[in-house]
Design an enzyme around this catalytic site. Structure first.
Site, short mmCIF file in Angstrom:
data_model
loop_
_atom_site.label_atom_id
_atom_site.label_comp_id
_atom_site.label_asym_id
_atom_site.label_seq_id
_atom_site.Cartn_x
_atom_site.Cartn_y
_atom_site.Cartn_z
N LYS A 130 0.85 -1.19 0.00
CA LYS A 130 0.00 0.00 0.00
C LYS A 130 0.89 1.24 0.00
CE LYS A 130 -4.30 -1.53 2.17
NZ LYS A 130 -5.22 -1.30 3.31
N ARG A 228 -7.53 -9.22 4.57
CA ARG A 228 -6.63 -8.09 4.77
C ARG A 228 -7.32 -6.93 5.49
NH1 ARG A 228 -2.18 -5.43 0.58
NH2 ARG A 228 -1.39 -3.93 2.10
#
Length: 343
Positions: A130, A228
């Protein structure tokens, strides 16, 4: 130096443990590397950057913006960076977020890796692909999911960290234990922050354990369609608190974790909120804050985890077992209001 490679959907990330920055040229091509770091890290570790091309950015979350990305891109152009160039972000979570995002968008994507220099960076921020920037008060609103080619762990870099940054990083360690590893939670209860600071072997093992916990979750669900989402435990309220009060990330997450525990008591019959709160406080993290309810809810309504009028909130059934609970926004607002008044 030990290594572990994780294979994702379209790329691989190799983690180098027990590494030394002095040997990083063994995993990179010095002629084609550009480092990105912030002024604090550069000033502390100038010797590692001698003879290299370096982009130095101002330190702090307030510079995790498109303007900083534009300046980085301009310097990459000046350096003649091309698709064979590797960007290496050296720093904490802000630096790795920015470096990964810059690498993901420059020439539609060039290789990159990270050398995290903070506990938070080592156990969480650098892992999982990310990368992003903030837009005003909205944290990580713009970004990509693109995996780094490598993560390079030199725990000697933590020696220059101030106490507050050690405390900051342990919020994410406690988060991982709370959602995925009851055994790790017990280990943290047994030990202390000072124990890990003084015991390099225990610290290295702790960091590696956290890398493995988060990497296993990301391998299972790289693009956050399922498991996640559990990594967002404490972050829904935490991000709103962080940007409203300009708190360090880990401090805000700790407040968010306590709130999530209290909501878990209400909705999941969770019995161990006091135990988690005690551990957060043992590691020097804040758990109480009188919140501006209006401002907090304004930011939460823009949270990426919200779908129409439902917030996907991470709660605990028990320590080591987290779930994603869809909560209508009106119900969540009442719960948050109750928490904000009780503190």
């Amino acid at each position: 130096m030990q290594k572990k490679t994780f294979s994702f959907s379209s790329s691989r990330t190799t983690c180098y443990f027990d590494a030394s920055f002095t040997q990083i040229n063994k995993v990179t091509d010095k002629e084609h590397v550009i480092y990105i770091t912030d002024q604090h890290v550069f000033d502390l570790h100038k010797k590692y950057f001698k003879g290299s091309r370096v982009v130095v950015i101002p330190p702090g979350e307030s510079y995790k913006t498109q303007e900083t990305i534009d300046r980085i891109v301009e310097q990459l152009i000046e350096y003649g960076a091309d698709r064979k160039t590797t960007l290496v972000g050296v720093g904490g979570g802000v630096v790795t977020d920015i470096s990964g995002f810059a690498a993901s968008v420059y020439m539609r994507g060039i290789p990159f890796g990270f050398v995290p220099t903070s506990v938070l960076g080592m156990v969480d921020a650098s892992i999982g692909g990310k990368n992003g920037i903030d837009v005003g008060n909205y944290k990580n609103l713009v970004g990509t999911i693109q995996q780094p080619g490598f993560l390079y762990y030199d725990i000697s870099l933590l020696q220059t960290l101030p106490q507050d940054e050690w405390v900051n990083g342990f919020a994410e360690v406690i988060k991982h234990a709370a959602i995925k590893d009851a055994g790790l939670f017990k280990e943290l209860e047994k030990n202390s922050l000072q124990y890990y600071r003084k015991n390099k072997k225990a610290l290295a093992a702790l960091i590696r354990k956290n890398v493995m916990i988060k990497s296993a979750v990301v391998l299972k669900d790289e693009f956050e369609q399922g498991d996640r989402k559990l990594l967002n435990f404490g972050h829904t309220l935490g991000h709103a608190v962080e940007n409203t009060y300009k708190l360090p990330h880990g401090h805000a997450v700790a407040i968010g974790i306590k709130a999530a525990c209290l909501i878990s008591e209400e909705l999941m019959d969770f019995k161990e909120a006091a135990r988690i709160t005690a551990l957060l406080e043992k590691y020097g993290l804040p758990t109480d804050l009188y919140m501006d309810f209006g401002k907090i809810m304004e930011l939460m309504r823009m949270d990426k985890k919200k779908t129409r009028d439902i917030m996907n909130y991470v709660l605990l059934e028990k320590i080591g077992n987290a779930v994603v609970k869809p909560i209508p926004m009106k119900q969540l607002e009442k719960l948050i209001y109750s928490i904000s008044r009780a503190r």
